[in-house]
Write a protein that holds these residues in place. Structure first.
Motif, PDB file in Angstrom:
ATOM      1  N   SER A  82       0.867  -1.181   0.000  1.00 22.30           N
ATOM      2  CA  SER A  82       0.000   0.000   0.000  1.00 22.30           C
ATOM      3  C   SER A  82       0.906   1.233   0.000  1.00 22.30           C
ATOM      4  O   SER A  82       1.215   1.797   1.035  1.00 22.30           O
ATOM      5  N   PHE A  83       1.343   1.608  -1.200  1.00 21.61           N
ATOM      6  CA  PHE A  83       2.261   2.729  -1.364  1.00 21.61           C
ATOM      7  C   PHE A  83       1.575   3.859  -2.121  1.00 21.61           C
ATOM      8  O   PHE A  83       0.585   3.647  -2.826  1.00 21.61           O
ATOM      9  N   THR A  84       2.121   5.047  -1.980  1.00 24.38           N
ATOM     10  CA  THR A  84       1.590   6.238  -2.628  1.00 24.38           C
ATOM     11  C   THR A  84       2.707   6.994  -3.322  1.00 24.38           C
ATOM     12  O   THR A  84       3.835   7.043  -2.818  1.00 24.38           O
ATOM     13  N   VAL A  85       2.418   7.576  -4.468  1.00 18.31           N
ATOM     14  CA  VAL A  85       3.402   8.384  -5.185  1.00 18.31           C
ATOM     15  C   VAL A  85       3.550   9.736  -4.484  1.00 18.31           C
ATOM     16  O   VAL A  85       2.572  10.461  -4.310  1.00 18.31           O
ATOM     17  N   ALA A  86       4.782  10.054  -4.087  1.00 23.85           N
ATOM     18  CA  ALA A  86       5.067  11.351  -3.457  1.00 23.85           C
ATOM     19  C   ALA A  86       5.578  12.356  -4.480  1.00 23.85           C
ATOM     20  O   ALA A  86       5.447  13.562  -4.288  1.00 23.85           O
ATOM     21  N   ALA A  87       6.169  11.860  -5.576  1.00 26.98           N
ATOM     22  CA  ALA A  87       6.670  12.752  -6.623  1.00 26.98           C
ATOM     23  C   ALA A  87       6.840  11.971  -7.922  1.00 26.98           C
ATOM     24  O   ALA A  87       7.313  10.837  -7.917  1.00 26.98           O
ATOM     25  N   LYS A  88       6.435  12.582  -9.018  1.00 28.32           N
ATOM     26  CA  LYS A  88       6.641  12.034 -10.367  1.00 28.32           C
ATOM     27  C   LYS A  88       7.879  12.706 -10.918  1.00 28.32           C
ATOM     28  O   LYS A  88       7.907  13.932 -11.081  1.00 28.32           O
ATOM     29  N   VAL A  89       8.920  11.932 -11.209  1.00 28.41           N
ATOM     30  CA  VAL A  89      10.221  12.553 -11.449  1.00 28.41           C
ATOM     31  C   VAL A  89      10.701  12.488 -12.908  1.00 28.41           C
ATOM     32  O   VAL A  89      10.965  13.518 -13.520  1.00 28.41           O
ATOM     33  N   HIS A  90      10.842  11.288 -13.465  1.00 25.27           N
ATOM     34  CA  HIS A  90      11.413  11.222 -14.809  1.00 25.27           C
ATOM     35  C   HIS A  90      10.921  10.006 -15.586  1.00 25.27           C
ATOM     36  O   HIS A  90      10.405   9.047 -15.024  1.00 25.27           O
ATOM     37  N   VAL A  91      11.111  10.076 -16.890  1.00 25.26           N
ATOM     38  CA  VAL A  91      10.831   8.958 -17.787  1.00 25.26           C
ATOM     39  C   VAL A  91      12.147   8.491 -18.386  1.00 25.26           C
ATOM     40  O   VAL A  91      12.979   9.317 -18.790  1.00 25.26           O
ATOM     41  N   GLU A  92      12.326   7.186 -18.425  1.00 31.56           N
ATOM     42  CA  GLU A  92      13.469   6.597 -19.130  1.00 31.56           C
ATOM     43  C   GLU A  92      12.906   5.905 -20.364  1.00 31.56           C
ATOM     44  O   GLU A  92      12.434   4.771 -20.267  1.00 31.56           O
ATOM     45  N   PRO A  93      12.913   6.561 -21.510  1.00 32.49           N
ATOM     46  CA  PRO A  93      12.306   5.945 -22.695  1.00 32.49           C
ATOM     47  C   PRO A  93      12.962   4.602 -23.018  1.00 32.49           C
ATOM     48  O   PRO A  93      14.165   4.532 -23.273  1.00 32.49           O
ATOM     49  N   ILE A  94      12.180   3.541 -22.984  1.00 29.19           N
ATOM     50  CA  ILE A  94      12.695   2.209 -23.289  1.00 29.19           C
ATOM     51  C   ILE A  94      13.033   2.156 -24.788  1.00 29.19           C
ATOM     52  O   ILE A  94      12.369   2.796 -25.599  1.00 29.19           O
ATOM     53  N   GLY A  95      14.094   1.438 -25.133  1.00 24.77           N
ATOM     54  CA  GLY A  95      14.532   1.455 -26.529  1.00 24.77           C
ATOM     55  C   GLY A  95      14.961   0.094 -27.055  1.00 24.77           C
ATOM     56  O   GLY A  95      15.209  -0.843 -26.285  1.00 24.77           O
TER      57      GLY A  95
END
Length: 277
Positions: A110-123
């Motif tokens: 039961s976790f909650t997002v505290a901050a949305k930080v970055h995307v690592e585009p899969i390649g």
């Protein structure tokens, strides 16, 4: 005369004492110094690259706020959620929401997002071909074996016209069995995400998360194709539900999504890591 002299000396001493006492009584006392703010230690579990590097970048600023950030890196990233669940760490920063949702129900998290930080585009990476057009019929492609990233890899292949998934597959649990059309008869090998870079000599190509590409010192620009910046797979700072309101967690989230961090990510990682804030 002697008696008078003694009296005079006593009078001078007494007067001096009284004067000194008055002066002491009227002299302003130094203001009480405020108690030193107690430093709070917060342990955040993270993947090595870029997560731990980004956290280490913000450590000095957090120190100024009275927060001692301890970055915890485990050999097996899969243990970062159990570590958070068991209160060995206060937060973790290594996963996106689809991955979390793929394991949360089974594990009872039961976790909650505290901050949305970055995307690592899969390649898509290869040591054998220079473009997707060079993929031969029957070519072997390695893909991540965890549900969310496996689906993500198949969606990327579909977006590039190499396969077509069955209609309605959108639950982050698709596998090669959910491919409806495979004109090149591509073969798929499911590999642990951390081992995909090592599999490159043995396959025609592999779809790899950028953090593992960076760890392996592979140029992320060498991807034949990748997700764009609109990917829904943002990496987040997760905490146990309820802890998102802790002042120190809120401060970490604030600094982690600051303009300074955005610039650090852009300057250091280029196309490999895209700020999500």
């Amino acid at each position: 005369m002697v008696f008078k002299a003694v009296l005079a000396i006593i009078s001078v001493i007494f007067a001096g004492s009284v004067f000194a006492g008055c002066s002491s009584g009227n002299k302003a006392q130094p203001a009480a110094q405020p108690a030193a703010k107690q430093e709070v230690t917060v342990k955040v579990g993270a993947a090595v690259v870029p997560h731990a590097e980004i956290l280490n970048f913000i450590k000095p600023k957090l120190k100024q706020e009275g927060i001692n950030l301890e970055v915890v890196v485990l050999d097996d990233e899969a243990q970062l959620n159990p570590a958070l669940q068991n209160k060995q760490i206060d937060a973790n920063y290594f996963q996106h929401i689809p991955y979390y949702e793929s394991v949360a129900k089974e594990k009872g998290y039961s976790f909650t997002v505290a901050a949305k930080v970055h995307v690592e585009p899969i390649g898509f990476y290869s040591q054998k071909i220079k473009s997707k057009e060079e993929l031969k019929d029957g070519a072997t492609i390695a893909i991540p074996n965890n549900p969310s990233n496996e689906f993500r890899a198949l969606v990327l292949l579909q977006a590039n016209g190499l396969i077509k998934l069955k209609d309605g597959v959108a639950n982050f649990s698709a596998t090669p069995r959910d491919i409806a059309d495979n004109p090149k008869k591509l073969k798929f090998v499911e590999v642990d995400s951390a081992q995909l870079t090592r599999s490159l000599p043995d396959v025609d190509g592999a779809i790899i998360n950028t953090n593992f590409v960076l760890e392996a010192k592979i140029d992320p620009k060498s991807a034949l194709f990748r997700e764009d910046a609109n990917s829904p797979y943002a990496n987040n700072l997760f905490v146990r539900t309820g802890d998102e309101s802790r002042p120190e967690i809120k401060k970490i989230a604030e600094i982690l999504t600051s303009p300074d961090v955005k610039k650090f990510i852009q300057d250091k990682y280029g196309v490999a890591v895209v700020p999500a804030f």
